[in-house]
Each structure stands twice: as structure tokens, then as C-alpha cells.
Design an enzyme around this catalytic site. Sequence first.
Site, PDB file in Angstrom:
ATOM      1  N   GLY A 269       0.659  -1.113   0.085  1.00 43.12           N
ATOM      2  CA  GLY A 269       0.137  -0.128   0.167  1.00 43.12           C
ATOM      3  C   GLY A 269       1.035   1.332  -0.232  1.00 43.12           C
TER       4      GLY A 269
ATOM      5  N   ASP B 133      -3.998 -12.970   1.360  1.00 43.63           N
ATOM      6  CA  ASP B 133      -5.390 -12.385   1.630  1.00 43.63           C
ATOM      7  C   ASP B 133      -4.808 -13.018   3.818  1.00 43.63           C
ATOM      8  OD1 ASP B 133      -7.469 -11.322   2.926  1.00 43.63           O
ATOM      9  OD2 ASP B 133      -9.119 -12.609   1.804  1.00 43.63           O
ATOM     10  N   VAL B 134      -4.882 -11.724   4.247  1.00 43.12           N
ATOM     11  CA  VAL B 134      -4.504 -11.297   5.243  1.00 43.12           C
ATOM     12  C   VAL B 134      -5.334 -11.861   6.287  1.00 43.12           C
ATOM     13  CG1 VAL B 134      -2.039 -10.816   5.582  1.00 43.12           C
ATOM     14  CG2 VAL B 134      -4.458  -9.789   5.850  1.00 43.12           C
TER      15      VAL B 134
ATOM     16  N   ARG C 297       3.027 -15.945  18.328  1.00 43.85           N
ATOM     17  CA  ARG C 297       3.557 -18.112  17.718  1.00 43.85           C
ATOM     18  C   ARG C 297       5.279 -17.457  17.643  1.00 43.85           C
ATOM     19  NH1 ARG C 297      -0.356 -18.509  14.237  1.00 43.85           N
ATOM     20  NH2 ARG C 297       0.464 -18.006  12.420  1.00 43.85           N
TER      21      ARG C 297
ATOM     22  N   TYR D 258     -15.427   1.000   8.749  1.00 48.98           N
ATOM     23  CA  TYR D 258     -13.900   1.197   8.822  1.00 48.98           C
ATOM     24  C   TYR D 258     -13.253   1.869  10.708  1.00 48.98           C
ATOM     25  CZ  TYR D 258      -9.221   3.263   8.094  1.00 48.98           C
ATOM     26  OH  TYR D 258      -7.736   3.802   7.627  1.00 48.98           O
TER      27      TYR D 258
ATOM     28  N   THR E 275      -2.999  10.749   5.521  1.00 48.33           N
ATOM     29  CA  THR E 275      -1.047  11.236   5.562  1.00 48.33           C
ATOM     30  C   THR E 275      -0.904  11.227   3.756  1.00 48.33           C
ATOM     31  OG1 THR E 275      -0.107   9.761   7.500  1.00 48.33           O
ATOM     32  CG2 THR E 275       1.031   9.746   5.548  1.00 48.33           C
TER      33      THR E 275
ATOM     34  N   ARG F 186      -9.439  10.423  -2.564  1.00 48.88           N
ATOM     35  CA  ARG F 186      -9.436  11.548  -1.113  1.00 48.88           C
ATOM     36  C   ARG F 186      -8.820  12.709  -1.260  1.00 48.88           C
ATOM     37  NH1 ARG F 186      -6.823   8.782   3.736  1.00 48.88           N
ATOM     38  NH2 ARG F 186      -6.880   6.669   3.714  1.00 48.88           N
TER      39      ARG F 186
HETATM   40  N1  UDP Z   1     -12.788  15.721   0.467  1.00 46.69           N
HETATM   41  C1  UDP Z   1     -13.847  16.707  -0.084  1.00 46.69           C
HETATM   42  N2  UDP Z   1     -13.674  16.841  -1.360  1.00 46.69           N
HETATM   43  C2  UDP Z   1     -12.796  15.616  -2.294  1.00 46.69           C
HETATM   44  C3  UDP Z   1     -12.378  14.291  -1.096  1.00 46.69           C
HETATM   45  C4  UDP Z   1     -12.274  15.153   0.510  1.00 46.69           C
HETATM   46  O1  UDP Z   1     -13.965  17.835   0.134  1.00 46.69           O
HETATM   47  O2  UDP Z   1     -12.655  16.194  -3.664  1.00 46.69           O
HETATM   48  C5  UDP Z   1     -13.589  16.295   2.180  1.00 46.69           C
HETATM   49  C6  UDP Z   1     -13.980  14.910   2.490  1.00 46.69           C
HETATM   50  O3  UDP Z   1     -15.675  15.219   3.112  1.00 46.69           O
HETATM   51  C7  UDP Z   1     -13.102  15.025   4.426  1.00 46.69           C
HETATM   52  C8  UDP Z   1     -12.408  15.742   3.924  1.00 46.69           C
HETATM   53  O4  UDP Z   1     -11.741  16.552   3.000  1.00 46.69           O
HETATM   54  O5  UDP Z   1     -14.273  15.560   5.149  1.00 46.69           O
HETATM   55  C9  UDP Z   1     -11.401  14.455   4.038  1.00 46.69           C
HETATM   56  O6  UDP Z   1     -11.205  13.810   3.414  1.00 46.69           O
HETATM   57  P1  UDP Z   1     -10.430  12.496   2.799  1.00 46.69           P
HETATM   58  O7  UDP Z   1     -11.681  11.295   1.675  1.00 46.69           O
HETATM   59  O8  UDP Z   1      -9.630  12.361   2.607  1.00 46.69           O
HETATM   60  O9  UDP Z   1     -10.348  11.292   4.395  1.00 46.69           O
HETATM   61  P2  UDP Z   1     -10.491  11.664   5.258  1.00 46.69           P
HETATM   62  O10 UDP Z   1     -10.039  12.288   6.806  1.00 46.69           O
HETATM   63  O11 UDP Z   1     -12.654  11.948   5.473  1.00 46.69           O
HETATM   64  O12 UDP Z   1     -11.313   9.648   6.372  1.00 46.69           O
END
Ligand code: UDP
Length: 521
Positions: free
Chosen positions: A212, A258-259, A308, A347, A377, A388
Amino acid sequence: MKHWVLFIINFLYIFNTEAFFLTSKQNDHINALIFSHDPMLLETDSSYAQQYFFNAAFKFPLLLQYAEKHTLPVIFLCPTQFDNVGPLDKNAYTTEGARVALAWASAYIRFRNSDIRIILMPTEKKSLIQLPHLVNPSLNKIIHQTNVPEINVENRMFFLNDLVYENENSYNFQNIIERFSLESDNSKVLKVIPKNKQSENLKRVAITGGAGFIGSHLVKKLLDLNYYVIALDSFLCCNKENIKPLLKYKNFEFHEIDVTQPYDIEGNLDAIIHLASVPSPQYYYKLPFETLATGLHGTKNALDLALRKNARFVFASSSEVYGDPEISPQTEDYPGNANPWGMRSQYDQSKRGGETLCKWYFDNYGLDIRIARIFNTYGPGMNLHDGRVVTNFIAAALDRKPMVIYGSGNQTRSFSFITNTIEQLLILLENNEIAKAQLIQERVFNIGNDEEFTINEVAIKLNKIIEKYLGYLVSINHIEQIDPTDPKKRKPCLNRIKKLGFNSTITLSQGLEEMFIFFGK
Ligand code: UDP
């Protein structure tokens, strides 16, 4: 008129100790499955509470599968006291047990429209003997509601005190016989046979989720530090390209597994870092079962391996354990405000439940565990299409498309550049002082950057970089927030990790620029 038989799966029964089921006086046909517990015993740190947690995490989903296969409704008698307790607190087995069961139920309701009715039990103590008499008539009424209109978890929740008491006399209360097995098939343990079963003078570390984004950076760092690294990944949510540059290292090997399924690695291991996870909202919104399985089954398998091998264990938890926090910055002892049945529950509970599993292995075996609550991150090597915020904004800007903000954009996040996150994880892996901590609560660390920005500010910062390098600005559009449980603020208190020596911080402007240069090439 139909006569209902209610088959109570008291989860003590699964451990072959004690259980009951309810039959009608007229026939013994099974019409519903019940996931129950004894509230008297749950309010302690007892072995019953520990079993309840395991049952909720691992047996309850099997019960839900069974019910789905046989088209049976499931009734989940849920304790209501699951807030204001952190996943590592004394009563966590009970509270996280209820919370992971709620997350499983929520995933089955939202994604499979399973017929699950959640009965929120009153807080006053009721013994198991009283429980069926109290609940039974109400269940009878609920079972008769055949059409549950919307796929909405709240629509399937009932407060016991609001339910009507009726028709008590049509039921018997009997000892249970084993009607079906709720055991997962653990007979098939995958044997991972390393190329090198021993590595002279090199520390051996296994990393789940090693392909990842964070995993591949961490592997690279450890290889450069001359560790022998065995990485595992199923490529469910990441790209094979991430590990290609690592394959040239002699002290590296990779195994595609697949863990979430039982496995063993031959040879010795000094440490295991369990990073495997369904990583971003875009993935876990769509993959709730895989998400829960990676955090629960995956963590258990990795902990068993650590046991283990007598290996040090680092669990990659998440800032999501704090949910939508009411305090800022979030300190490690804050119990969090995470909704156990909302859109992020798969999650949040995969991580909270994973932490409680760590607590169990610590309480029962004294395993040398360290928990990293990793905050947002970012950096080179991310999947530009992982959904993200930073990657979405960069991908949009490179295409000259608007950056799209969900909601007002006033929600905040604290972004840690990947190299800083790796430095902090390395501290957790290597620090020997942590091994002396007698309480699991002292072994949990926020990992991240404590600068806090609104999402609007992130868009503006990135636009400045776009203008500097590309000579244009993209527009910033706002659309409705689809996730009502999206956290409004997030900022770590980093005192603990700083005490262990972490002191370098790459600012968001520096990190965004570096990331932009990487993707803009
Ligand atoms: N967000 C946004 N536009 C995007 C993607 C995310 O405004 O294209 C917002 C999302 O609603 C959240 C924040 O940005 O409030 C961070 O989202 P991300 O998915 O990066 O991670 P999270 O911290 O929510 O797990």
C-alpha cells in the site's frame, strides 16, 4: 395464526457453557435468530465480556450469513451503553463488542438489505432469566412487521421500553441443543514459506499491507535501514507498481496473500507491522465486509502470528477511532465520538475493534504491542484516484477541472507528509521504552502533523502551487456532503510521540508542492 419459535443464540452457548432458546408451545420451527447476552455479566472486564467481544466480532457475522442463507430474521439485543468508552478502556470488551456487532449489522442492512432488528436494551440490569420474558412478546410483534420500508439502520432500531408487551404465554424457555455450528473453517492455514528462513544479523519484520501507500514507503525505509522485510498484500486496494522498485533488494521478499484468512510464516520474526486495511473512504464506503474483515480477522491473524513468533507488534490504527470528535486536539485518552452504524462504521469499527483485540492479546499474553493512530497522510506514491481530498484536488487541477469540496469546506484535517508518518512509525517499531509500559493505554500514539487546516484552505494552498507551476488557477466548487458522519474537525495531540523523540515537521505547503511536482512530472 402462526406460532413463532425464537431460537436464542446466547453466545455463552457457542462456547458450550450455557444457553437457552425459546420455543412456541405448538411447534419447534425456527423463525428467527437472536444474538443475545447477559447484561449482568457484561458490565465487567470478565471473561464473559471478553467472549462477548469475540462473538460479536467473529461469530455474529457467521450468524448473519446463516440467517441470510435461510431467509431468517435476526434479532440483535444490543446493550445501549457503548458511548464514552475508548477501545482500550477497562470496559472495552463490552462496549466494542456491541459496537462491532452494530457495524456488522449495519453493513448487512445497508448493503444486503438483511432483515435485522436491533433492540436497544434498557440500562438497568436484567438477568438472562428475565430477559426472554421481557423481550419475547416485543420480538413477536417486531417479527410480524414483515416489510421494513427503507434501508436505513435507524428504522431497524427499537427501544425495548417503547415496545408493546403481549402474548407472553405462547412460549417455552428451554435449554438449547447445538442446532448449527458457527465455526469458521480454521483448518486451512496458509503456509508462507520465506525464501530466506533466517537472515544472519538482520532483524526480520513482516508487514501486512506492504504494497500500500504507507506500506511501500515503510518497507523502503526498513530496507534502507537493513532490516529483512517480508511484505504481504492482496492488492485489493493498491497497485502492484508500488512494490516493483523494492524487488531489487536482497533483504526483501513479497507474498501475495489475503491476510483475513489464517496464515503462518515459517522461520523467526522480530516484529510484525499490521498495516493492511481498506484505506480510504471511497473504498470502504463500497467494501464494508472486506473493511471489517481486514480490521478484525486480519488483526487477529497478525496478532496470532506475533504470539507464535514472540514478536513485537505494531498495529496501524486510525484517527477515525475518534469519529467526529467533540474535543480538539484529540488526545489518546479521548474515547471518541464514532457512530457505530453510520456510513464510516465499517472502517471506524475495524480500527476500534482491532485495538480492542490488541488489548486482549496484551491483557492475556503480555504481547509487546504498540498502536499507531495514524492521521491523514499524503505524499508521492498515493493512488491519484483513491478519492482522498489531496489526490482528488491534484488530479482535478492537472486536468484543469474544478476542485470539488464536499459540504461547506469548513471541516478541518491535519495532514502529515508521508516521510513524517514513516519516521513516527519507525519510532514505534524501534523504541524500547514502550516495552516497559504496563498498561495498553500507554502504548497508543497519535501519528501525524498537528497543523490544522480547513478543506477550503487546502484548496487555496494547492491553487497557489498550481499557479506557480502551471500559470493558471482552477475554480473551487462546493457540493453537498454525502456523508453525514464526516468528521468536522481532526487534529492530533502529538505530545506522546514527541516525547519519544519525533520533532521534524514538513509543512502542508512544502508537502503539497513536493507531491504536486511528483504527479505533475
Ligand atoms: N473531501 C472533499 N473533496 C474531495 C474529497 C474529500 O471536500 O474531493 C473532504 C471530505 O468530505 C473530508 C475531507 O475532505 O471532509 C477529507 O477527506 P478524505 O477522504 O481525504 O479523508 P478523511 O479524513 O475523511 O478520511
